[in-house]
Motif scaffolding. Structure first.
Motif, short mmCIF file in Angstrom:
data_model
loop_
_atom_site.label_atom_id
_atom_site.label_comp_id
_atom_site.label_asym_id
_atom_site.label_seq_id
_atom_site.Cartn_x
_atom_site.Cartn_y
_atom_site.Cartn_z
N PRO A 318 0.89 -1.28 0.39
CA PRO A 318 0.39 0.08 0.14
C PRO A 318 0.47 1.15 -0.10
O PRO A 318 1.93 0.94 0.65
N TYR A 319 0.55 2.24 -0.61
CA TYR A 319 1.35 4.19 -0.32
C TYR A 319 1.40 4.27 0.69
O TYR A 319 1.14 4.31 2.08
N GLU A 320 2.57 3.81 0.83
CA GLU A 320 3.02 5.11 1.67
C GLU A 320 4.31 5.85 1.28
O GLU A 320 5.28 5.50 0.53
N ASP A 321 4.58 7.93 1.96
CA ASP A 321 5.73 7.93 1.70
C ASP A 321 6.75 7.53 1.79
O ASP A 321 8.25 7.68 1.75
N ASP A 322 7.12 7.51 2.69
CA ASP A 322 8.25 6.33 3.22
C ASP A 322 8.79 5.13 2.15
O ASP A 322 10.45 5.21 1.55
N ALA A 346 5.57 3.49 -9.54
CA ALA A 346 4.43 4.15 -10.76
C ALA A 346 4.01 3.36 -10.24
O ALA A 346 2.34 3.86 -10.00
N GLN A 347 4.32 1.73 -9.56
CA GLN A 347 3.00 1.17 -8.60
C GLN A 347 2.43 1.91 -7.63
O GLN A 347 1.41 2.24 -6.83
N GLN A 348 3.28 2.56 -6.74
CA GLN A 348 3.10 3.21 -5.57
C GLN A 348 2.15 4.57 -6.10
O GLN A 348 0.96 4.87 -5.02
N GLN A 349 2.05 5.38 -7.03
CA GLN A 349 1.50 5.92 -7.41
C GLN A 349 -0.11 5.91 -7.79
O GLN A 349 -0.88 6.64 -7.15
N ASN A 350 0.30 4.44 -8.62
CA ASN A 350 -1.15 4.35 -8.64
C ASN A 350 -1.85 3.47 -7.55
O ASN A 350 -3.08 4.27 -7.44
N HIS A 351 -1.02 3.12 -6.10
CA HIS A 351 -1.35 3.44 -5.29
C HIS A 351 -2.29 4.22 -4.49
O HIS A 351 -3.59 3.96 -3.49
N ARG A 352 -1.51 5.50 -4.77
CA ARG A 352 -1.86 6.98 -4.02
C ARG A 352 -3.03 6.56 -4.74
O ARG A 352 -3.63 7.56 -3.88
N GLN A 353 -3.51 7.32 -5.62
CA GLN A 353 -5.05 7.73 -6.83
C GLN A 353 -5.83 7.32 -5.99
O GLN A 353 -6.93 7.75 -5.92
N ALA A 354 -5.85 5.83 -6.25
CA ALA A 354 -6.84 5.22 -6.23
C ALA A 354 -7.10 5.38 -4.30
O ALA A 354 -8.18 5.30 -3.77
N LEU A 355 -5.87 5.33 -3.18
CA LEU A 355 -6.63 5.83 -2.05
C LEU A 355 -7.23 6.84 -2.09
O LEU A 355 -7.97 7.37 -1.75
N ALA A 356 -6.58 7.60 -2.57
CA ALA A 356 -7.22 9.46 -3.02
C ALA A 356 -8.99 9.69 -3.44
O ALA A 356 -9.71 9.67 -2.68
N VAL A 357 -8.83 8.78 -4.54
CA VAL A 357 -10.57 8.24 -5.06
C VAL A 357 -11.65 7.52 -3.65
O VAL A 357 -11.90 7.38 -3.46
N ASN A 358 -11.20 6.93 -3.42
CA ASN A 358 -11.53 5.63 -2.22
C ASN A 358 -11.56 6.64 -1.27
O ASN A 358 -13.14 6.47 -0.78
N VAL A 359 -10.34 7.54 -0.78
CA VAL A 359 -10.63 8.80 0.55
C VAL A 359 -11.98 9.58 -0.21
O VAL A 359 -12.71 10.13 0.68
#
Length: 379
Positions: A318-322, A346-359
């Motif tokens: 899952p996306y994490e800044d660290d 690139a995968q982390q960026q996709n996870h971040r976008q998906a997380l933003a959509v879910n939020v």
């Protein structure tokens, strides 16, 4: 040919000595594997061995153990349990921030442990009957060890291609001692997988392409251990957090309800490798890697392939800044590593976008519920 000793008595002694040396089972078979040559050639023709060139280079030698040691008449096959207590299968695999190492590789390199014991067994035989030639093998020569183990009564070949034993499942290592004595042979066990296809259906990458047939090119163990180059991009998401090997086909097997724990201290998990944090592993210098894997089977893949595998696992987490920062810090160290780091970023960026959509979706749902409650009060 007559011998100045009883071959039946010697066979009993061999099994007794084997147990005293720490083997849970010892079986004996002849060297005839001609029945398996056709299947081996078909497997090679299908290119299922991937980049493991030595498989095709040795060809049918794998089915002819007598050519490895001229004069060989029998193969003594042994098994040694390696499943540690508190193996932490589920807790590690279900936590994508942790790295999963195949349970066989958590302790000392099994090649060294078994080969030493097999050599001791050979020496005991030599001391008892003097003039005898032997040679130990532990997954280190072109030899069909599983087919020999099945023939020696150790178990049967399961649909995942591993040896299964009704009293011990499959969590054990195999080793062979080639010898030039016509010892009495053991009886093979009947195949007992029945209609079960659990190992086939659970394989994350679909590597078990048919019962008893594994396409190594799709196998996570091959991808994370044997493959020297790029891991195919389509398979990277399926690897999950498995950074060295894979145990899924064994985990699902019903026969492993009867698996026996090891009593070998050498196979006890090393703390650094047992449910480790991926970010911590990715920060290791080569010196730290070599120190942590000293005497381990893991060391042979080298530091950069180790980092390559961890980069893929970090991309699947899952996306994490660290995680992003950790990945970025190793860019530029190796072209092979960069390819996998860039994919992981690139995968982390996709996870971040998906997380933003879910939020955002969750916020909208809360807003709708709030409005609905207000309307109900107004009514």
């Amino acid at each position: 040919m007559s011998y100045p000793f009883d071959l039946i008595e010697l066979a009993h002694l061999v099994k007794q000595w084997g147990r005293e040396l720490g083997f849970q089972q010892v079986g004996i078979c002849d060297t005839d594997l001609s029945a398996h040559e056709g299947a081996l050639q078909t497997w090679l023709d299908q290119q299922y061995h991937g980049d493991m060139d030595w498989m095709s280079r040795h060809g049918m030698l794998r089915a002819r153990p007598q050519e490895l040691l001229p004069g060989t008449l029998r193969v003594i096959s042994v098994r040694m349990n390696y499943l540690p207590a508190k193996a932490a299968f589920a807790s590690t695999l279900k936590n994508p921030r942790l790295g999963y190492v195949s349970r066989y590789a958590l302790g000392r390199d099994y090649h060294k442990v078994l080969r030493q014991r097999l050599k001791q067994l050979g020496n005991k035989i030599q001391d008892w009957c003097q003039d005898v030639n032997f040679r130990p093998f532990v997954d280190s020569a072109p030899i069909m060890e599983r087919q020999l183990a099945a023939k020696a009564g150790i178990g049967w070949v399961g649909k995942h291609s591993l040896i299964l034993n009704r009293e011990a499942g499959s969590w054990f290592f195999l080793g062979e001692l080639l010898i030039n004595l016509p010892l009495p042979v053991d009886v093979a066990q009947p195949e007992q997988c029945g209609r079960c296809v659990a190992c086939i259906t659970t394989c994350p990458t679909g590597a078990i392409v048919a019962p008893y047939t594994v396409d190594a090119r799709r196998c996570i163990s091959y991808l994370t251990i044997e493959l020297a180059g790029e891991i195919p991009e389509a398979l990277r998401p399926l690897i999950g957090n498995r950074i060295y090997g894979c145990d899924d086909c064994q985990l699902i097997c019903p026969w492993n309800r009867f698996a026996q724990l090891t009593d070998e201290n050498d196979f006890s998990p090393r703390a650094e490798l047992h449910a480790p944090q991926l970010i911590t592993l990715f920060s290791w210098s080569e010196e730290q890697f070599l120190r942590a894997t000293e005497g381990s089977a893991i060391r042979r893949i080298g530091h950069f392939r180790w980092l390559r595998n961890i980069a893929v696992a970090l991309g699947n987490a899952p996306y994490e800044d660290d995680i992003v920062l950790s990945l970025q810090t190793r860019l530029g160290e190796s072209l092979l590593l960069d390819i996998h780091i860039e994919w992981a970023l690139a995968q982390q960026q996709n996870h971040r976008q998906a997380l933003a959509v879910n939020v955002q979706s969750a916020q909208q749902q809360r807003l709708v519920r709030s409005i609905e409650k207000g309307l109900l009060r107004d009514a």
